[in-house]
Design a protein around this motif. Structure first.
Motif, mmCIF file in Angstrom:
data_model
loop_
_atom_site.group_PDB
_atom_site.id
_atom_site.type_symbol
_atom_site.label_atom_id
_atom_site.label_comp_id
_atom_site.label_asym_id
_atom_site.label_seq_id
_atom_site.Cartn_x
_atom_site.Cartn_y
_atom_site.Cartn_z
ATOM 1 N N MET A 237 -24.466 -29.547 -3.548
ATOM 2 C CA MET A 237 -23.367 -28.677 -3.954
ATOM 3 C C MET A 237 -22.740 -27.996 -2.739
ATOM 4 O O MET A 237 -21.530 -27.805 -2.679
ATOM 5 C CB MET A 237 -23.874 -27.632 -4.949
ATOM 6 C CG MET A 237 -22.788 -26.933 -5.681
ATOM 7 S SD MET A 237 -21.853 -28.120 -6.658
ATOM 8 C CE MET A 237 -20.570 -27.088 -7.247
ATOM 9 N N PHE A 238 -23.544 -27.637 -1.767
ATOM 10 C CA PHE A 238 -23.048 -27.036 -0.546
ATOM 11 C C PHE A 238 -22.143 -28.019 0.202
ATOM 12 O O PHE A 238 -21.069 -27.666 0.673
ATOM 13 C CB PHE A 238 -24.211 -26.600 0.340
ATOM 14 C CG PHE A 238 -23.792 -26.040 1.662
ATOM 15 C CD1 PHE A 238 -23.177 -24.804 1.738
ATOM 16 C CD2 PHE A 238 -24.001 -26.737 2.831
ATOM 17 C CE1 PHE A 238 -22.786 -24.281 2.953
ATOM 18 C CE2 PHE A 238 -23.621 -26.230 4.049
ATOM 19 C CZ PHE A 238 -23.010 -24.993 4.109
ATOM 20 N N ARG B 216 -20.507 -30.560 -1.099
ATOM 21 C CA ARG B 216 -19.294 -30.762 -1.883
ATOM 22 C C ARG B 216 -18.311 -29.617 -1.656
ATOM 23 O O ARG B 216 -17.116 -29.837 -1.493
ATOM 24 C CB ARG B 216 -19.639 -30.853 -3.365
ATOM 25 C CG ARG B 216 -18.440 -31.074 -4.239
ATOM 26 C CD ARG B 216 -18.785 -30.932 -5.720
ATOM 27 N NE ARG B 216 -17.628 -31.148 -6.539
ATOM 28 C CZ ARG B 216 -16.665 -30.251 -6.763
ATOM 29 N NH1 ARG B 216 -16.724 -29.090 -6.198
ATOM 30 N NH2 ARG B 216 -15.646 -30.534 -7.533
ATOM 31 N N THR B 217 -18.812 -28.391 -1.630
ATOM 32 C CA THR B 217 -17.949 -27.233 -1.404
ATOM 33 C C THR B 217 -17.283 -27.309 -0.049
ATOM 34 O O THR B 217 -16.074 -27.042 0.084
ATOM 35 C CB THR B 217 -18.776 -25.936 -1.504
ATOM 36 O OG1 THR B 217 -19.426 -25.905 -2.766
ATOM 37 C CG2 THR B 217 -17.904 -24.720 -1.358
ATOM 38 N N ARG B 218 -18.032 -27.676 0.971
ATOM 39 C CA ARG B 218 -17.469 -27.769 2.319
ATOM 40 C C ARG B 218 -16.417 -28.862 2.420
ATOM 41 O O ARG B 218 -15.388 -28.683 3.056
ATOM 42 C CB ARG B 218 -18.580 -28.025 3.337
ATOM 43 C CG ARG B 218 -19.492 -26.873 3.512
ATOM 44 C CD ARG B 218 -18.720 -25.734 4.123
ATOM 45 N NE ARG B 218 -19.447 -24.504 3.945
ATOM 46 C CZ ARG B 218 -18.953 -23.306 4.174
ATOM 47 N NH1 ARG B 218 -17.726 -23.170 4.611
ATOM 48 N NH2 ARG B 218 -19.652 -22.234 3.964
ATOM 49 N N ARG C 11 -13.208 -27.705 0.593
ATOM 50 C CA ARG C 11 -12.491 -26.702 1.386
ATOM 51 C C ARG C 11 -11.755 -27.361 2.556
ATOM 52 O O ARG C 11 -10.647 -26.973 2.901
ATOM 53 C CB ARG C 11 -13.452 -25.655 1.922
ATOM 54 C CG ARG C 11 -13.802 -24.617 0.918
ATOM 55 C CD ARG C 11 -14.577 -23.518 1.585
ATOM 56 N NE ARG C 11 -14.866 -22.474 0.631
ATOM 57 C CZ ARG C 11 -15.359 -21.311 0.963
ATOM 58 N NH1 ARG C 11 -15.639 -21.040 2.219
ATOM 59 N NH2 ARG C 11 -15.597 -20.407 0.054
#
Length: 60
Positions: free
Chosen positions: A24-25, A27-29, A32
């Motif tokens: 999830m980390f 994917r978020t990066r 962004r």
């Protein structure tokens, strides 16, 4: 956004691939980094209140 967000995305992907890190980390990066030039449009009106929209059967 800043350059460090573009550098954080590949590092997060490598962490997931090599060391089974948090997906999830990563994917978020990546999201962004891809959407770094997108500025959301602000809705100044806001949400309408929920009261007063529907009439009850007994009030008709």
């Amino acid at each position: 956004m800043r350059l460090h967000q573009l550098q954080a995305a590949p590092k997060a992907l490598l962490l997931v691939a090599e060391h089974n890190g948090p997906t999830m980390f990563a994917r978020t990066r990546v999201m962004r980094a891809l959407n770094r030039h997108y500025v959301p449009e602000l809705n100044t009106k806001g949400k309408e209140p929920h009261w007063g929209r529907r009439k009850l059967k007994r009030d008709q």
